[in-house]
Write an enzyme that holds these catalytic residues in place. Structure first.
Site, PDB file in Angstrom:
ATOM      1  N   GLY A  88       8.403   6.943  -2.997  1.00 14.92           N
ATOM      2  CA  GLY A  88       9.191   6.792  -1.788  1.00 14.92           C
ATOM      3  C   GLY A  88       9.486   5.352  -1.411  1.00 14.92           C
ATOM      4  N   ILE A  89       9.325   5.037  -0.130  1.00 17.86           N
ATOM      5  CA  ILE A  89       9.642   3.709   0.390  1.00 17.86           C
ATOM      6  C   ILE A  89       8.770   2.638  -0.260  1.00 17.86           C
ATOM      7  CG2 ILE A  89       9.594   2.267   2.467  1.00 17.86           C
ATOM      8  CD1 ILE A  89      10.279   4.874   4.047  1.00 17.86           C
ATOM      9  N   GLY A  90       7.505   2.934  -0.467  1.00 18.00           N
ATOM     10  CA  GLY A  90       6.603   1.963  -1.079  1.00 18.00           C
ATOM     11  C   GLY A  90       7.021   1.610  -2.491  1.00 18.00           C
TER      12      GLY A  90
ATOM     13  N   THR B 109       0.850  -1.190   0.000  1.00 12.17           N
ATOM     14  CA  THR B 109       0.000   0.000   0.000  1.00 12.17           C
ATOM     15  C   THR B 109       0.887   1.243   0.000  1.00 12.17           C
ATOM     16  OG1 THR B 109      -0.191   0.235   2.420  1.00 12.17           O
ATOM     17  CG2 THR B 109      -1.739  -1.274   1.317  1.00 12.17           C
ATOM     18  N   GLY B 110       0.382   2.309  -0.605  1.00  9.38           N
ATOM     19  CA  GLY B 110       1.214   3.502  -0.748  1.00  9.38           C
ATOM     20  C   GLY B 110       2.428   3.205  -1.594  1.00  9.38           C
ATOM     21  N   GLY B 111       2.224   2.471  -2.689  1.00 12.59           N
ATOM     22  CA  GLY B 111       3.341   1.981  -3.475  1.00 12.59           C
ATOM     23  C   GLY B 111       3.747   2.830  -4.654  1.00 12.59           C
TER      24      GLY B 111
ATOM     25  N   SER C 207       7.996   3.914  12.562  1.00 14.36           N
ATOM     26  CA  SER C 207       8.833   5.114  12.532  1.00 14.36           C
ATOM     27  C   SER C 207       9.631   5.182  13.820  1.00 14.36           C
ATOM     28  CB  SER C 207       7.964   6.369  12.417  1.00 14.36           C
ATOM     29  OG  SER C 207       8.738   7.547  12.623  1.00 14.36           O
TER      30      SER C 207
ATOM     31  N   TYR D 207       1.408  12.312  15.032  1.00 14.09           N
ATOM     32  CA  TYR D 207       2.029  11.290  14.179  1.00 14.09           C
ATOM     33  C   TYR D 207       2.732  10.237  15.037  1.00 14.09           C
ATOM     34  CZ  TYR D 207       5.284   9.218  10.826  1.00 14.09           C
ATOM     35  OH  TYR D 207       6.018   8.345  10.059  1.00 14.09           O
TER      36      TYR D 207
END
Length: 245
Positions: free
Chosen positions: A18-20, A13-15, A138, A151
């Site tokens: 960035g990191i995804g 998800t969130g791919g 995180s 956050y």
């Protein structure tokens, strides 16, 4: 050379950035069939073109339960199961204590806590025996950071989920781990930081550099692969040592 994720089906998800994106790319290189999700179709299209492999993009907002269910319908129809679930989608913005708005709180918790929980829960019927679930955490889960309290609270919740879920899933063979980045060069962080912030942060990192999305992707491959078959419930910091002082 054998590929560490050969034959596996992975959802990131969130791919789209960035990191995804780095992780989806690495998963494909390691032999996985990958599904990526994101809210913006144009960004997903760019990601698919960059990955160059067995990847399918599904537009959807993982803070919305209807979208989550629709995403898994596509995965079920095209693959039938999930071996690796990287819950990477997240939201962050500054919110100074004393000025925190209800909207800021809701946006952050809806994506990072509510969305993450239901992304995993709705995947349970599709998770294969000995599947690997990776939650994006995180260093904020254990470090105080100014104007980041909401956050940080969401990431502490993520860590807590992993501890409890490995007990709820006892006997299934499903593993749940948290992958926690430190200061990492991503488009989201670049948009958030003010001029000069990077120069102030780097000297505080024991390895004296910013993390790269590829650093997280390499660690994600370890947690996704059979090489970590006896690892569950951990929080793996990939942060250049920033969480250790």
């Amino acid at each position: 050379m054998s590929k560490k994720l050969s034959g596996k089906v992975a959802v990131v998800t969130g791919g789209s950035a960035g990191i995804g994106l780095a992780t989806a790319k690495r998963f494909v290189e390691e032999g996985a069939k990958v599904f990526i999700t994101g809210r913006r179709q144009n960004e997903l299209d760019k990601a698919v073109a960059e990955i160059h492999g067995d990847v399918t993009a599904i537009q959807g907002d993982t803070s919305n339960l209807d979208d989550i269910q629709r995403i898994y319908e596509v995965v079920d129809n095209e693959a039938g199961h999930i071996d690796v679930l990287f819950v990477n989608a997240g939201f962050y913005e500054f919110g100074k204590f004393g000025e925190i708005s209800e909207d800021h709180f809701d946006r952050t918790f809806n994506t990072n806590v509510k969305g993450l929980l239901f992304t995993v829960q709705e995947a349970l019927p599709l998770l294969s025996k000995e599947a690997s679930v990776i939650l994006n955490g995180s260093i904020a889960s254990l470090k105080g950071l100014p104007s980041f309290s909401v956050y940080a609270a969401t990431k502490a919740a993520v860590r807590s989920f992993a501890r409890s879920w490995i007990l709820d899933l006892k006997g299934t063979g499903i593993r749940v781990n948290v992958l926690s980045p430190g200061h990492t060069e991503t488009p989201g962080l670049a948009n958030l930081w003010q001029e000069g912030t990077r120069e102030r942060v780097v000297p505080t990192v024991p390895l004296a550099r910013m993390g790269q999305p590829e650093d997280l992707a390499k660690a994600a491959v370890f947690l996704a692969s059979d090489e970590s078959s006896y690892v569950t419930g951990v929080e793996l910091f990939v942060d250049g040592g920033a969480a250790q002082y």
